[in-house]
Design a protein around this motif. Structure first.
Motif, PDB file in Angstrom:
ATOM      1  N   ASP A 169       0.837  -1.196   0.000  1.00  0.00           N
ATOM      2  CA  ASP A 169       0.000   0.000   0.000  1.00  0.00           C
ATOM      3  C   ASP A 169       0.873   1.247   0.000  1.00  0.00           C
ATOM      4  OD1 ASP A 169      -2.326   1.416  -0.205  1.00  0.00           O
ATOM      5  OD2 ASP A 169      -2.951   1.148   1.875  1.00  0.00           O
ATOM      6  N   PHE A 170       0.359   2.255  -0.681  1.00  0.00           N
ATOM      7  CA  PHE A 170       0.988   3.578  -0.682  1.00  0.00           C
ATOM      8  C   PHE A 170       0.303   4.394   0.392  1.00  0.00           C
ATOM      9  CE2 PHE A 170       0.322   7.996  -1.779  1.00  0.00           C
ATOM     10  CZ  PHE A 170       1.586   8.449  -2.138  1.00  0.00           C
ATOM     11  N   THR A 171       1.062   5.148   1.155  1.00  0.00           N
ATOM     12  CA  THR A 171       0.419   6.035   2.109  1.00  0.00           C
ATOM     13  C   THR A 171       1.241   7.317   2.244  1.00  0.00           C
ATOM     14  OG1 THR A 171      -0.610   6.198   4.272  1.00  0.00           O
ATOM     15  CG2 THR A 171       1.518   5.110   4.186  1.00  0.00           C
ATOM     16  N   LYS A 172       0.605   8.313   2.838  1.00  0.00           N
ATOM     17  CA  LYS A 172       1.241   9.617   2.929  1.00  0.00           C
ATOM     18  C   LYS A 172       0.592  10.304   4.105  1.00  0.00           C
ATOM     19  CE  LYS A 172       2.665  12.901  -0.575  1.00  0.00           C
ATOM     20  NZ  LYS A 172       2.024  14.208  -0.487  1.00  0.00           N
ATOM     21  N   PRO A 173       1.258  10.317   5.254  1.00  0.00           N
ATOM     22  CA  PRO A 173       0.594  10.876   6.443  1.00  0.00           C
ATOM     23  C   PRO A 173       0.544  12.393   6.379  1.00  0.00           C
ATOM     24  CG  PRO A 173       2.844  10.251   6.966  1.00  0.00           C
ATOM     25  CD  PRO A 173       2.634   9.894   5.520  1.00  0.00           C
ATOM     26  N   GLY A 174      -0.626  12.940   6.616  1.00  0.00           N
ATOM     27  CA  GLY A 174      -0.766  14.387   6.674  1.00  0.00           C
ATOM     28  C   GLY A 174      -0.147  15.021   5.460  1.00  0.00           C
ATOM     29  N   LYS A 175       0.692  15.984   5.679  1.00  0.00           N
ATOM     30  CA  LYS A 175       1.351  16.628   4.550  1.00  0.00           C
ATOM     31  C   LYS A 175       2.773  16.090   4.410  1.00  0.00           C
ATOM     32  CE  LYS A 175      -1.482  20.767   4.661  1.00  0.00           C
ATOM     33  NZ  LYS A 175      -1.645  21.023   3.232  1.00  0.00           N
ATOM     34  N   GLY A 176       2.987  14.882   4.877  1.00  0.00           N
ATOM     35  CA  GLY A 176       4.332  14.328   4.947  1.00  0.00           C
ATOM     36  C   GLY A 176       4.781  13.623   3.687  1.00  0.00           C
ATOM     37  N   GLN A 177       5.866  12.852   3.865  1.00  0.00           N
ATOM     38  CA  GLN A 177       6.491  12.166   2.743  1.00  0.00           C
ATOM     39  C   GLN A 177       5.671  10.950   2.323  1.00  0.00           C
ATOM     40  OE1 GLN A 177      10.766  11.323   3.700  1.00  0.00           O
ATOM     41  NE2 GLN A 177      10.199  12.227   5.643  1.00  0.00           N
TER      42      GLN A 177
ATOM     43  N   LEU B  55       5.089   7.199   1.591  1.00  0.00           N
ATOM     44  CA  LEU B  55       5.635   5.970   2.171  1.00  0.00           C
ATOM     45  C   LEU B  55       5.029   4.775   1.447  1.00  0.00           C
ATOM     46  CD1 LEU B  55       5.303   6.946   5.941  1.00  0.00           C
ATOM     47  CD2 LEU B  55       7.410   6.892   4.606  1.00  0.00           C
TER      48      LEU B  55
ATOM     49  N   LYS C 209       4.319   0.935   1.924  1.00  0.00           N
ATOM     50  CA  LYS C 209       4.275  -0.124   2.942  1.00  0.00           C
ATOM     51  C   LYS C 209       4.204  -1.481   2.253  1.00  0.00           C
ATOM     52  CE  LYS C 209       1.848   1.601   6.916  1.00  0.00           C
ATOM     53  NZ  LYS C 209       0.552   1.983   7.525  1.00  0.00           N
TER      54      LYS C 209
ATOM     55  N   THR D 261       8.692  -0.632   5.457  1.00  0.00           N
ATOM     56  CA  THR D 261       8.212   0.605   4.850  1.00  0.00           C
ATOM     57  C   THR D 261       9.364   1.303   4.144  1.00  0.00           C
ATOM     58  OG1 THR D 261       6.534   0.818   6.556  1.00  0.00           O
ATOM     59  CG2 THR D 261       7.076   2.809   5.333  1.00  0.00           C
TER      60      THR D 261
ATOM     61  N   ARG E  12      10.636   4.627   1.475  1.00  0.00           N
ATOM     62  CA  ARG E  12      10.253   5.990   1.114  1.00  0.00           C
ATOM     63  C   ARG E  12      10.850   6.363  -0.239  1.00  0.00           C
ATOM     64  NH1 ARG E  12      12.950   9.747   5.603  1.00  0.00           N
ATOM     65  NH2 ARG E  12      12.246   8.233   7.107  1.00  0.00           N
TER      66      ARG E  12
END
Lengths: 187, 304
Positions: free
Chosen positions: A26-34, A36, A38, A53, A55
């Protein structure tokens, strides 16, 4: 070399010097962050599963595996047996190693057996296989809503969601990469 | 292959629910005297943010958020605004991400981020009057007040380090994504509040604590649903922060944005205000018990 945008379920890559396959991604991106990436990885030699994980910017070496054309012969207590049609060498793969791939094997099917050195560590299936539906609830007349679906079991014991018009005895095409129903096939 | 598109037909119930939710959102904001606006999708540049990559459109870009035009409207004297629009962010694709997605943004003049928390609670009450939702087998109580958890508290509770230390070691995002996010908002929705100031390019610093910014993210069932700020209204500070973010963008090889001079000039007239961006597709996922974003849109990019 692969980069993060190549990562997906089924990709085979070297991790810590050993071949691994991505079994969940899975692709994820917390908040306005980088960004990631997974991955759930399976070590193709030991079978061990773990999460990692990555980046953006990381790169990966493709797994150095040799593909060998083989025919699936049968299953016995030692596992699933495949034969190289040129050398007549036979290799055995355990049920555990095959994972869900075992549901898409048909007697005498040609597959690519993945070799790490002299060791068979997995298979690559054709993208689509045709399997016969052995059990599903009957189609209720009048149920014309095209979107309705129901579970069906095919000859290998695999169960999946199919459209309501699929009936027992139908031959259906399944995408082995996703395990999902694709279409009905006329015999 | 003459079968109808069975998978698309199977989305009927969720698409109907999605349409109902969109009507509900519009009714909610219109009832509260918010003006619905549309701003251009195609823009010369976005607010520069280090990790948001734009989709080019000719010499310009598709907007990644309508944030700058919305604030120019606030600065021109529109006190309550909302917009529902498509936004584009390059290369974002996962079970909860689409490179083209639907955003709801709303802004309030003379308010700070606390008012937006109240809005979130009220919006869910309007959309899910039963007061709870069930997502992937777990029941979530929507009754107010929702949990308010600071980033500092979340690091103390769910990690073995501090937010400050994690930032220094470049592990902040990974810990948020892997250790914190998945645990938030399972009993009740959770506002994760007060981010380190360096992670909020457009937010006001907390009065009395310049280390943190008045920013929150709303989490429900581990799903990140919305991002909100008390808005920064100091044009000089904003210009300096944009320059820092733009430098990071360029270093990462992203195409340059023009400096948003009109926005920066008009920011001097913006009243104290708060704004929030909420992912509508994820909202529909929660309210229709969908495990992936694919299930709540007509077509994913792969299906075109």
């Amino acid at each position: 070399m692969y980069n993060c945008s190549d990562l997906k379920k089924g990709l085979k890559l070297m991790v810590d010097g050993e071949p691994h396959v991505i079994v969940a991604f899975d692709f994820t991106k917390p908040g306005k962050g980088q960004a990631l990436y997974k991955c759930k990885l399976r070590n193709m030699i030991t079978g061990s599963l773990f999460d990692r994980t990555y980046r953006s910017g990381e790169s990966f070496e493709p797994a150095s595996l040799e593909d060998r054309d083989m025919q699936y012969l049968y299953q016995d207590e030692s596992g699933y047996v495949f034969m190289d049609q040129k050398s007549f060498d036979q290799v055995h793969l355990s049920e555990e190693t095959l994972g869900d791939d075992k549901y898409f094997l048909i007697d005498n099917m040609n597959v690519n057996v993945l070799m790490f050195g002299e060791r068979a560590i997995g298979i690559t299936l054709p993208n689509f296989v045709n399997l016969k539906v052995t059990h599903t609830d009957p189609w209720v007349k009048g149920d014309t809503a095209a979107g309705n679906n129901k579970p069906a079991t095919v000859e290998t014991g695999y169960t999946l969601q199919v459209p309501s018009f699929v009936e027992e005895g139908d031959l259906i095409q399944i995408d082995t990469r996703t395990g999902a129903y694709n279409t009905r096939v006329k015999e | 292959m003459a079968e109808p598109n069975w998978r698309l037909a199977g989305k009927r119930d969720r698409l109907m629910e999605r349409a109902r939710i969109l009507r509900g959102i519009r009714a909610f904001f219109m009832d509260r005297d918010f003006l619905e606006v549309e701003t251009p999708h195609r823009v010369p540049g976005n607010a520069p943010e280090a990790y948001i990559a734009p989709v080019p459109s000719g010499d310009w870009f598709l907007h990644s958020s309508p944030e700058l035009p919305m604030k120019r409207l606030l600065a021109a004297g529109y006190p309550r605004l909302f917009q529902i629009c498509r936004c584009w962010r390059a290369a974002e694709r996962g079970s909860r991400h689409l490179p083209e997605f639907t955003m709801l943004e709303w802004y309030r003049a003379q308010a700070d981020y606390h008012a937006l928390m109240d809005d979130c609670e009220a919006l869910f009450h309007a959309l899910a009057p039963s007061g709870h939702l069930t997502w992937q087998g777990r029941a979530i109580d929507l009754g107010p007040p929702w949990e308010r958890l600071s980033v500092a508290e979340a690091f103390a509770r769910y990690t073995d380090t501090t937010a400050h230390q994690a930032l220094a070691e470049d592990r902040f995002d990974e810990l948020i994504a892997c250790a914190i996010e998945p645990r938030l908002g399972w009993d009740k929705p959770c506002f994760l509040t007060d981010y380190p100031a360096e992670l909020a390019a457009l937010a006001r610093k907390k009065p009395g604590n310049p280390e943190v910014a008045e920013r929150f993210e709303l989490y429900i069932a581990g799903l990140e649903l919305a991002n909100a700020f008390s808005e920064l209204t100091d044009p000089e500070e904003q210009r300096a922060r944009f320059a820092r973010e733009e430098a990071q963008r360029l270093q990462a090889g992203q195409p340059p944005y023009p400096v948003p001079d009109r926005f920066l000039a008009e920011l001097a007239h913006m009243p104290p205000a708060a704004g929030i961006a909420l992912g509508v597709d994820r909202l529909v996922m929660l309210l229709t018990d969908a495990a992936t974003i694919d299930e709540v849109v007509t077509f994913t990019p792969e299906e075109l």
